[in-house]
Each structure stands twice: as structure tokens, then as C-alpha cells.
Motif scaffolding. Structure first.
Motif, PDB file in Angstrom:
ATOM      1  N   PRO A  51      12.703  -5.887  -6.194  1.00  0.00           N
ATOM      2  CA  PRO A  51      13.476  -6.008  -4.950  1.00  0.00           C
ATOM      3  C   PRO A  51      14.971  -5.773  -5.098  1.00  0.00           C
ATOM      4  O   PRO A  51      15.680  -5.731  -4.099  1.00  0.00           O
ATOM      5  CB  PRO A  51      13.189  -7.448  -4.512  1.00  0.00           C
ATOM      6  CG  PRO A  51      12.892  -8.176  -5.795  1.00  0.00           C
ATOM      7  CD  PRO A  51      12.170  -7.183  -6.652  1.00  0.00           C
ATOM      8  N   HIS A  52      15.447  -5.600  -6.334  1.00  0.00           N
ATOM      9  CA  HIS A  52      16.878  -5.407  -6.548  1.00  0.00           C
ATOM     10  C   HIS A  52      17.289  -3.937  -6.626  1.00  0.00           C
ATOM     11  O   HIS A  52      18.473  -3.626  -6.481  1.00  0.00           O
ATOM     12  CB  HIS A  52      17.332  -6.130  -7.825  1.00  0.00           C
ATOM     13  CG  HIS A  52      17.066  -7.598  -7.795  1.00  0.00           C
ATOM     14  ND1 HIS A  52      17.046  -8.374  -8.939  1.00  0.00           N
ATOM     15  CD2 HIS A  52      16.799  -8.443  -6.767  1.00  0.00           C
ATOM     16  CE1 HIS A  52      16.779  -9.634  -8.615  1.00  0.00           C
ATOM     17  NE2 HIS A  52      16.629  -9.689  -7.309  1.00  0.00           N
ATOM     18  N   ASP A  53      16.307  -3.044  -6.867  1.00  0.00           N
ATOM     19  CA  ASP A  53      16.735  -1.671  -7.118  1.00  0.00           C
ATOM     20  C   ASP A  53      15.740  -0.599  -6.676  1.00  0.00           C
ATOM     21  O   ASP A  53      15.937   0.574  -6.966  1.00  0.00           O
ATOM     22  CB  ASP A  53      17.036  -1.471  -8.606  1.00  0.00           C
ATOM     23  CG  ASP A  53      15.825  -1.732  -9.505  1.00  0.00           C
ATOM     24  OD1 ASP A  53      14.713  -1.943  -8.975  1.00  0.00           O
ATOM     25  OD2 ASP A  53      15.994  -1.725 -10.734  1.00  0.00           O
ATOM     26  N   ALA A  54      14.678  -0.963  -5.960  1.00  0.00           N
ATOM     27  CA  ALA A  54      13.682   0.047  -5.584  1.00  0.00           C
ATOM     28  C   ALA A  54      13.227  -0.136  -4.153  1.00  0.00           C
ATOM     29  O   ALA A  54      13.186  -1.261  -3.635  1.00  0.00           O
ATOM     30  CB  ALA A  54      12.495   0.007  -6.533  1.00  0.00           C
ATOM     31  N   ILE A  55      12.865   0.971  -3.521  1.00  0.00           N
ATOM     32  CA  ILE A  55      12.454   0.964  -2.123  1.00  0.00           C
ATOM     33  C   ILE A  55      11.243   1.886  -1.942  1.00  0.00           C
ATOM     34  O   ILE A  55      10.949   2.715  -2.795  1.00  0.00           O
ATOM     35  CB  ILE A  55      13.587   1.438  -1.185  1.00  0.00           C
ATOM     36  CG1 ILE A  55      14.055   2.857  -1.575  1.00  0.00           C
ATOM     37  CG2 ILE A  55      14.753   0.463  -1.199  1.00  0.00           C
ATOM     38  CD1 ILE A  55      15.078   3.466  -0.638  1.00  0.00           C
ATOM     39  N   PHE A  56      10.559   1.717  -0.819  1.00  0.00           N
ATOM     40  CA  PHE A  56       9.572   2.669  -0.342  1.00  0.00           C
ATOM     41  C   PHE A  56      10.082   3.256   0.962  1.00  0.00           C
ATOM     42  O   PHE A  56      10.599   2.523   1.824  1.00  0.00           O
ATOM     43  CB  PHE A  56       8.216   2.004  -0.105  1.00  0.00           C
ATOM     44  CG  PHE A  56       7.485   1.622  -1.354  1.00  0.00           C
ATOM     45  CD1 PHE A  56       6.698   2.544  -2.031  1.00  0.00           C
ATOM     46  CD2 PHE A  56       7.583   0.335  -1.862  1.00  0.00           C
ATOM     47  CE1 PHE A  56       6.017   2.191  -3.194  1.00  0.00           C
ATOM     48  CE2 PHE A  56       6.911  -0.033  -3.012  1.00  0.00           C
ATOM     49  CZ  PHE A  56       6.124   0.899  -3.682  1.00  0.00           C
ATOM     50  N   ASN A  63       4.372  11.685   3.808  1.00  0.00           N
ATOM     51  CA  ASN A  63       4.295  10.979   2.532  1.00  0.00           C
ATOM     52  C   ASN A  63       4.949   9.610   2.628  1.00  0.00           C
ATOM     53  O   ASN A  63       5.804   9.358   3.467  1.00  0.00           O
ATOM     54  CB  ASN A  63       5.019  11.760   1.436  1.00  0.00           C
ATOM     55  CG  ASN A  63       4.516  13.162   1.279  1.00  0.00           C
ATOM     56  OD1 ASN A  63       3.310  13.410   1.357  1.00  0.00           O
ATOM     57  ND2 ASN A  63       5.428  14.100   1.064  1.00  0.00           N
ATOM     58  N   VAL A  64       4.557   8.737   1.703  1.00  0.00           N
ATOM     59  CA  VAL A  64       5.325   7.535   1.376  1.00  0.00           C
ATOM     60  C   VAL A  64       5.824   7.725  -0.043  1.00  0.00           C
ATOM     61  O   VAL A  64       5.065   8.133  -0.928  1.00  0.00           O
ATOM     62  CB  VAL A  64       4.488   6.252   1.488  1.00  0.00           C
ATOM     63  CG1 VAL A  64       5.325   5.042   1.075  1.00  0.00           C
ATOM     64  CG2 VAL A  64       3.954   6.065   2.900  1.00  0.00           C
ATOM     65  N   ARG A  65       7.083   7.447  -0.276  1.00  0.00           N
ATOM     66  CA  ARG A  65       7.696   7.732  -1.575  1.00  0.00           C
ATOM     67  C   ARG A  65       8.407   6.484  -2.087  1.00  0.00           C
ATOM     68  O   ARG A  65       9.115   5.809  -1.329  1.00  0.00           O
ATOM     69  CB  ARG A  65       8.691   8.876  -1.435  1.00  0.00           C
ATOM     70  CG  ARG A  65       9.250   9.426  -2.741  1.00  0.00           C
ATOM     71  CD  ARG A  65      10.261  10.535  -2.461  1.00  0.00           C
ATOM     72  NE  ARG A  65       9.679  11.652  -1.718  1.00  0.00           N
ATOM     73  CZ  ARG A  65       9.199  12.754  -2.275  1.00  0.00           C
ATOM     74  NH1 ARG A  65       9.245  12.898  -3.588  1.00  0.00           N
ATOM     75  NH2 ARG A  65       8.703  13.729  -1.524  1.00  0.00           N
ATOM     76  N   ARG A  66       8.217   6.207  -3.380  1.00  0.00           N
ATOM     77  CA  ARG A  66       8.972   5.125  -4.022  1.00  0.00           C
ATOM     78  C   ARG A  66      10.221   5.718  -4.645  1.00  0.00           C
ATOM     79  O   ARG A  66      10.158   6.742  -5.335  1.00  0.00           O
ATOM     80  CB  ARG A  66       8.138   4.432  -5.100  1.00  0.00           C
ATOM     81  CG  ARG A  66       8.860   3.238  -5.738  1.00  0.00           C
ATOM     82  CD  ARG A  66       8.062   2.679  -6.911  1.00  0.00           C
ATOM     83  NE  ARG A  66       8.703   1.496  -7.457  1.00  0.00           N
ATOM     84  CZ  ARG A  66       9.668   1.516  -8.373  1.00  0.00           C
ATOM     85  NH1 ARG A  66      10.108   2.692  -8.845  1.00  0.00           N
ATOM     86  NH2 ARG A  66      10.212   0.408  -8.824  1.00  0.00           N
ATOM     87  N   VAL A  67      11.356   5.065  -4.437  1.00  0.00           N
ATOM     88  CA  VAL A  67      12.634   5.579  -4.909  1.00  0.00           C
ATOM     89  C   VAL A  67      13.396   4.470  -5.629  1.00  0.00           C
ATOM     90  O   VAL A  67      13.519   3.351  -5.116  1.00  0.00           O
ATOM     91  CB  VAL A  67      13.487   6.115  -3.738  1.00  0.00           C
ATOM     92  CG1 VAL A  67      14.803   6.697  -4.260  1.00  0.00           C
ATOM     93  CG2 VAL A  67      12.721   7.163  -2.938  1.00  0.00           C
ATOM     94  N   ASP A  73      15.272   8.250  -9.210  1.00  0.00           N
ATOM     95  CA  ASP A  73      13.907   8.705  -9.469  1.00  0.00           C
ATOM     96  C   ASP A  73      13.053   8.524  -8.221  1.00  0.00           C
ATOM     97  O   ASP A  73      13.009   7.444  -7.626  1.00  0.00           O
ATOM     98  CB  ASP A  73      13.305   7.916 -10.623  1.00  0.00           C
ATOM     99  CG  ASP A  73      11.866   8.312 -10.892  1.00  0.00           C
ATOM    100  OD1 ASP A  73      11.601   9.511 -11.039  1.00  0.00           O
ATOM    101  OD2 ASP A  73      10.998   7.414 -10.922  1.00  0.00           O
ATOM    102  N   ASN A  74      12.373   9.592  -7.782  1.00  0.00           N
ATOM    103  CA  ASN A  74      11.551   9.524  -6.564  1.00  0.00           C
ATOM    104  C   ASN A  74      10.245  10.284  -6.719  1.00  0.00           C
ATOM    105  O   ASN A  74       9.703  10.807  -5.759  1.00  0.00           O
ATOM    106  CB  ASN A  74      12.332  10.051  -5.361  1.00  0.00           C
ATOM    107  CG  ASN A  74      12.825  11.477  -5.550  1.00  0.00           C
ATOM    108  OD1 ASN A  74      12.073  12.442  -5.436  1.00  0.00           O
ATOM    109  ND2 ASN A  74      14.113  11.617  -5.857  1.00  0.00           N
TER     110      ASN A  74
END
Length: 390
Positions: A51-56, A63-67, A73-74
Motif C-alpha cells: 500500500p505504500h508504493d503500488a497501485i492497480f 486491461n487492469v495493470r499493476r504499477v 514498473d508496469n
């Protein structure tokens, strides 16, 4: 009169040509350290595992992408839909990714393997918003759509549990009332019912009590009416008060202890699509069609700072500790630091004749009396920052 042979210029007004040129020029800016994706971004949530550095993010390409907002990085992408994805959520146990789509259905994937799982069909128009929760030992999805319906689903089986009607137009957002839903109790299977708030393009905010067996509207079916038109976003703060974002150009704080009457109105201007609350510094952040990210003092409602960077409408905001992440239909993800020192530097950067790079960089002194537009108090803040940087 001058003419053009550029095919892109045919059937365009002078305004549209000027707007295209403005966006082309603005798109080159690096404010907020943009991460550029190949399609429009329609929604964003934090990755609960990081929860500190990544999102969807939900993309118009389907698409759904994790970033990772730290590294950019994605490469982790969840595929399947051929229509735009409008919303995204994670199952209560953190194992399943769920997304609402323009194709009127809800898609799901294994979060770890990215393999498609169940697909939920029942809405008659595009799905706009989602939340998940655990009732007893059963995980459920609550979805809202442009058909004005809210549907509660059994996440594991795909069974449709309840269909809720009350809104007269499309559902734009859903949020769980945190005073009725403790995450630790839910993980232990101790929550049997919870309250969900819904917002719609009919300007109404409604409350629903949901359990596995029953679902009903609260407050005798009377909606909360505080906005003049569509309510796009709902967010609860740590005090349990509800913040709203509306097409009427305002964000409001609805006080729980006043039965959700408005006790603070922020005039953002233009359509407000998203709102976020930063608890540590006491900030409220708003964004929308104006493209700007505006930071407000939560108590007074005063504008603290405006971040500029996006060149199309901002579609979502999410807080990662004291960083606000914004996403836009311009296809970029931008990160804005709300720590007090960085916010002060950002304010000073906007002053005429004064340039600073990033917090911690060498800050060059400015001669007193020079035409830099700083007040005496801001000159003092600058001196303190210079000392901290040395």
C-alpha cells in the motif's frame, strides 16, 4: 484566410485546434514524475499487499495493470475484456482481482497467476463501480452500474444475492461505512452485515444495510441531497465523516454527527471527479476536468497549493501514505508529495522568478528585494529550507 492541407485539421474549429496544440505542448511536462501508459486510465486503487508504493489501474484498452509508482514498473497486466475497464477492486482475502467493464459484466482473475476466473453477468448497462467485503465467511462483491442498479454477488460462486433499486440514474461510486465494517473482525468472520453508501448521476447519496440474507435501504429511503448534480466520488476520513466530489464543482464534508449534513464546502471549480483525504497533514485533495490537483486545508477549506501536470481530465486519486497518486485519461500516472517541506517547495516553485528542483537539491539563495513575488513569511520559509538542505 490561411488554409491547411493537414487531414487532421479538417472539420475542426479554431478552438479545437488551439486545444489540441495546448495539450500537445503540456504533454511534454515532467511534473509529478509521470509514468506513461498506452491507453486512458479510468480508475485507480492502492495495492493492499504493497500500500505504500503500488497501485492497480483500470485502462480503456480493457486491461487492469499493476504499477509501481517508485520504479515505474508496469509489466503485470490482467487481460480479457475487449471494452474499457471502469473500476477495480481486490477481494477481502487479497487473492482475487475484480474489475467492472463497459461490456456490462464484472471480470475476475487470480491475483497471483493472472488467470481469468468467474465472470459476473446481470447488469444491463456498463458497470461503473465496485467494492468487496466479507460477511460471515463469505466474500461478496457490491457493484453499481449505469442501469441504476446495485447488485450484491457471492464472489466465490457468482450467485446474485440481492438487487437494490432506489437511484433513478446511473451509480457512480460505492463506499463501505467504516464504522460498520472493521477489517480485523471481518477477517475473523465476525461481521454479519455492513452499510454501503452509493452516489449517482441523479445527485443522490443513498445508504444500504447489506447482509447475506437481506438488503435494505436506510433512512426510510430518503437520499442525502447536498449537491446540485452528479456525485462522482465518495470517501470516508478517519473521523467517519464523508467527503464527496460532484459535477457542480464542489467537494463537501458531510458530518456524521450531523446526520451527514454538509459542514464544509470546497469550491474546486468545474467538474470534480475525485477526492482524497491525507490525514497526517490535514489535507483534502481534489481533481477533475480542470486537469489540476488542488490541495486544501481540511479544517479551514483554504487552498494550499495547485499541482499542474495532467493535460486531460483527472479520473482518480489515491493516497499512498503522504503521497497523492493521480491518474488521468491522458494516460499518465503522477505522484505528488504532500509532506510539509515538499509542499512548501512546490509552492515556492510556482512563484514568479524562483526555481527549485526537488526536496534535498541545492537551493540557490535569492537576493532580498529581488522581484521574486515572495512575501516576508515565505522568504523566511525559504531561508529555513536552505539551512535544512545544507
Amino acid at each position: 484566410m490561411a488554409s491547411s492541407t493537414d487531414p487532421d485539421h479538417f472539420f475542426q474549429t479554431s478552438y479545437s485546434l488551439a486545444e489540441t496544440e495546448r495539450k500537445n505542448l503540456k504533454s511534454k511536462n515532467e511534473n509529478g514524475s509521470p509514468i506513461r501508459l498506452p491507453s486512458k486510465i479510468l480508475a485507480v486503487i492502492a495495492d493492499p499487499r504493497h500500500p505504500h508504493d503500488a497501485i492497480f489501474v483500470a485502462e480503456s484498452a480493457g486491461n487492469v495493470r499493476r504499477v509501481s509508482v517508485d520504479t515505474g514498473d508496469n509489466g503485470i497486466v490482467y487481460r480479457g475484456p475487449t471494452a474499457p475497464v471502469t473500476s477495480v477492486a481486490i477481494s477481502p482475502d487479497g487473492k482475487t482481482l475484480i474489475a467492472g467493464c463497459w461490456d456490462k459484466s464484472i471480470w475476475s482473475w487470480s491475483l497471483s497467476s493472472r488467470q481469468p476466473q468467474l465472470r459476473y453477468r446481470g447488469h444491463t448497462d456498463f458497470v461503473k463501480c465496485l467494492v468487496t467485503l466479507s460477511l460471515g465467511n463469505t466474500h461478496v462483491i457490491v457493484s453499481g452500474a449505469a442501469d441504476a442498479a446495485i447488485i450484491i454477488w457471492n464472489l466465490g460462486t457468482g450467485e446474485k444475492l440481492h438487487v437494490l433499486k432506489g437511484h433513478t440514474r446511473g451509480i457512480l461510486d460505492l463506499v463501505i461505512d467504516p464504522t460498520t465494517y472493521d477489517l480485523h473482525c471481518a477477517a475473523a468472520g465476525q461481521i454479519q452485515e455492513a452499510t454501503v453508501f452509493s452516489a449517482g448521476s441523479d445527485r443522490e447519496i443513498r445508504r444500504w444495510r447489506i447482509s447475506l440474507e437481506t438488503a435494505e435501504q436506510l433512512n426510510l429511503g430518503q437520499p442525502i441531497l447536498v449537491h446540485e448534480t452528479s456525485v462522482y466520488a465518495l470517501r470516508f476520513d478517519e473521523d467517519g465523516d464523508l467527503w464527496t466530489a460532484s459535477a457542480d464543482g464542489t467537494t463537501k464534508c458531510l458530518s456524521r454527527y450531523q446526520n451527514f449534513r454538509s459542514d464544509n464546502t470546497i469550491q474546486h471549480g468545474d467538474y470534480v471527479r475525485a477526492v482524497a483525504v491525507e490525514e497526517t497533514g490535514g489535507y483534502v485533495v481534489t481533481a477533475g476536468r480542470s486537469e489540476d490537483i488542488k490541495v486544501w486545508d481540511r479544517g479551514s477549506g483554504d487552498l494550499i497549493h495547485t499541482f499542474e501536470g495532467h493535460y486531460e481530465e483527472v479520473s482518480g486519486l489515491v493516497m499512498l501514505l503522504q503521497r497523492c497518486v493521480s491518474v488521468s485519461i491522458d494516460g499518465t500516472i503522477r505522484v505528488w508529495d504532500l509532506r510539509s517541506e515538499d509542499l512548501t517547495i512546490a509552492k515556492l516553485q510556482n512563484k514568479e522568478g524562483f526555481q527549485v528542483l526537488e526536496a534535498g537539491d541545492d537551493i540557490q539563495p535569492v537576493e532580498k528585494g529581488s522581484p521574486n513575488g515572495l512575501t516576508e513569511e515565505e522568504e523566511k520559509e525559504l531561508d529555513e529550507l536552505m539551512q535544512d538542505a545544507n
